[in-house]
Write a protein that holds these residues in place. Structure first.
Motif, PDB file in Angstrom:
ATOM      1  N   GLY A   1      16.109  -4.285  -1.968  1.00 54.65           N
ATOM      2  CA  GLY A   1      15.066  -4.357  -3.235  1.00 54.65           C
ATOM      3  C   GLY A   1      13.762  -4.689  -2.769  1.00 54.65           C
ATOM      4  O   GLY A   1      12.889  -5.132  -3.630  1.00 54.65           O
ATOM      5  N   ASN A   2      13.201  -4.188  -1.643  1.00 54.99           N
ATOM      6  CA  ASN A   2      11.746  -4.098  -1.176  1.00 54.99           C
ATOM      7  C   ASN A   2      11.075  -2.719  -1.641  1.00 54.99           C
ATOM      8  O   ASN A   2      10.999  -1.889  -0.817  1.00 54.99           O
ATOM      9  N   TYR A   3      10.860  -2.646  -2.784  1.00 50.26           N
ATOM     10  CA  TYR A   3      10.254  -1.446  -3.445  1.00 50.26           C
ATOM     11  C   TYR A   3       9.445  -1.794  -4.695  1.00 50.26           C
ATOM     12  O   TYR A   3       9.463  -2.761  -5.037  1.00 50.26           O
ATOM     13  N   LYS A   4       8.504  -1.256  -5.224  1.00 51.75           N
ATOM     14  CA  LYS A   4       7.809  -1.214  -6.242  1.00 51.75           C
ATOM     15  C   LYS A   4       7.949   0.058  -7.339  1.00 51.75           C
ATOM     16  O   LYS A   4       8.256   1.021  -6.708  1.00 51.75           O
TER      17      LYS A   4
ATOM     18  N   GLN B   1      -3.106   2.583 -12.917  1.00 50.76           N
ATOM     19  CA  GLN B   1      -2.688   1.373 -13.098  1.00 50.76           C
ATOM     20  C   GLN B   1      -1.707   1.008 -11.973  1.00 50.76           C
ATOM     21  O   GLN B   1      -1.935   0.098 -11.435  1.00 50.76           O
ATOM     22  N   PHE B   2      -0.497   1.401 -11.995  1.00 50.89           N
ATOM     23  CA  PHE B   2       0.475   1.381 -10.826  1.00 50.89           C
ATOM     24  C   PHE B   2      -0.150   1.389  -9.353  1.00 50.89           C
ATOM     25  O   PHE B   2       0.136   0.467  -8.693  1.00 50.89           O
ATOM     26  N   LEU B   3      -1.153   2.094  -9.000  1.00 56.26           N
ATOM     27  CA  LEU B   3      -1.607   2.220  -7.646  1.00 56.26           C
ATOM     28  C   LEU B   3      -2.411   0.968  -7.475  1.00 56.26           C
ATOM     29  O   LEU B   3      -2.509   0.457  -6.382  1.00 56.26           O
ATOM     30  N   ASP B   4      -3.252   0.756  -8.575  1.00 49.23           N
ATOM     31  CA  ASP B   4      -4.144  -0.465  -8.476  1.00 49.23           C
ATOM     32  C   ASP B   4      -3.264  -1.750  -8.195  1.00 49.23           C
ATOM     33  O   ASP B   4      -3.617  -2.599  -7.554  1.00 49.23           O
ATOM     34  N   ARG B   5      -2.061  -1.780  -8.993  1.00 47.84           N
ATOM     35  CA  ARG B   5      -1.365  -3.030  -8.752  1.00 47.84           C
ATOM     36  C   ARG B   5      -0.536  -3.055  -7.561  1.00 47.84           C
ATOM     37  O   ARG B   5      -0.441  -4.261  -6.926  1.00 47.84           O
ATOM     38  N   ILE B   6      -0.196  -2.001  -6.875  1.00 46.17           N
ATOM     39  CA  ILE B   6       0.508  -2.105  -5.643  1.00 46.17           C
ATOM     40  C   ILE B   6      -0.319  -2.179  -4.502  1.00 46.17           C
ATOM     41  O   ILE B   6      -0.019  -2.664  -3.409  1.00 46.17           O
ATOM     42  N   ALA B   7      -1.538  -1.817  -4.579  1.00 41.34           N
ATOM     43  CA  ALA B   7      -2.956  -1.858  -3.612  1.00 41.34           C
ATOM     44  C   ALA B   7      -3.221  -3.416  -3.281  1.00 41.34           C
ATOM     45  O   ALA B   7      -3.793  -3.687  -2.290  1.00 41.34           O
ATOM     46  N   ILE B   8      -2.528  -4.321  -4.114  1.00 44.74           N
ATOM     47  CA  ILE B   8      -3.009  -5.741  -3.914  1.00 44.74           C
ATOM     48  C   ILE B   8      -2.370  -6.402  -2.690  1.00 44.74           C
ATOM     49  O   ILE B   8      -1.459  -6.090  -2.240  1.00 44.74           O
TER      50      ILE B   8
END
Length: 89
Positions: free
Chosen positions: A69-72, A82-89
């Motif tokens: 379950g280690n995925y986005k 938006q997705f790339l901004d969210r996972i770049a955190i």
């Protein structure tokens, strides 16, 4: 200036090689040149390349992470930015 020196050294080396009459020495010289070429080619090889074993080990590791379950994933209606901004955190 350095180019002229290198060319002069190459010409001297070629003259010396042409003067060699012993076939054993020529074979040793040829082997030495081939080893040096292989060593140089290995030094120039891309360090981002992986072996077949490393590649499949990486895939296996990523699949294990996914199964744990280690995925986005993208949310419904979410843009790629938006997705790339969210996972770049």
């Amino acid at each position: 200036m350095q180019t002229a020196t290198i060319e002069s050294q190459q010409n001297d080396l070629i003259r010396h090689i042409l003067a060699i009459r012993n076939p054993e020495i020529l074979k040793k010289l040829q082997a030495s040149v081939r080893r040096a070429e292989k060593k140089e080619a290995a030094a120039e090889q891309d360090d981002t390349c992986m072996s077949k074993e490393e590649y499949f080990a990486m895939i296996k590791s990523r699949m294990e992470d996914y199964e744990k379950g280690n995925y986005k994933s993208m949310l419904p209606g979410e843009s790629l930015d938006q997705f790339l901004d969210r996972i770049a955190i």
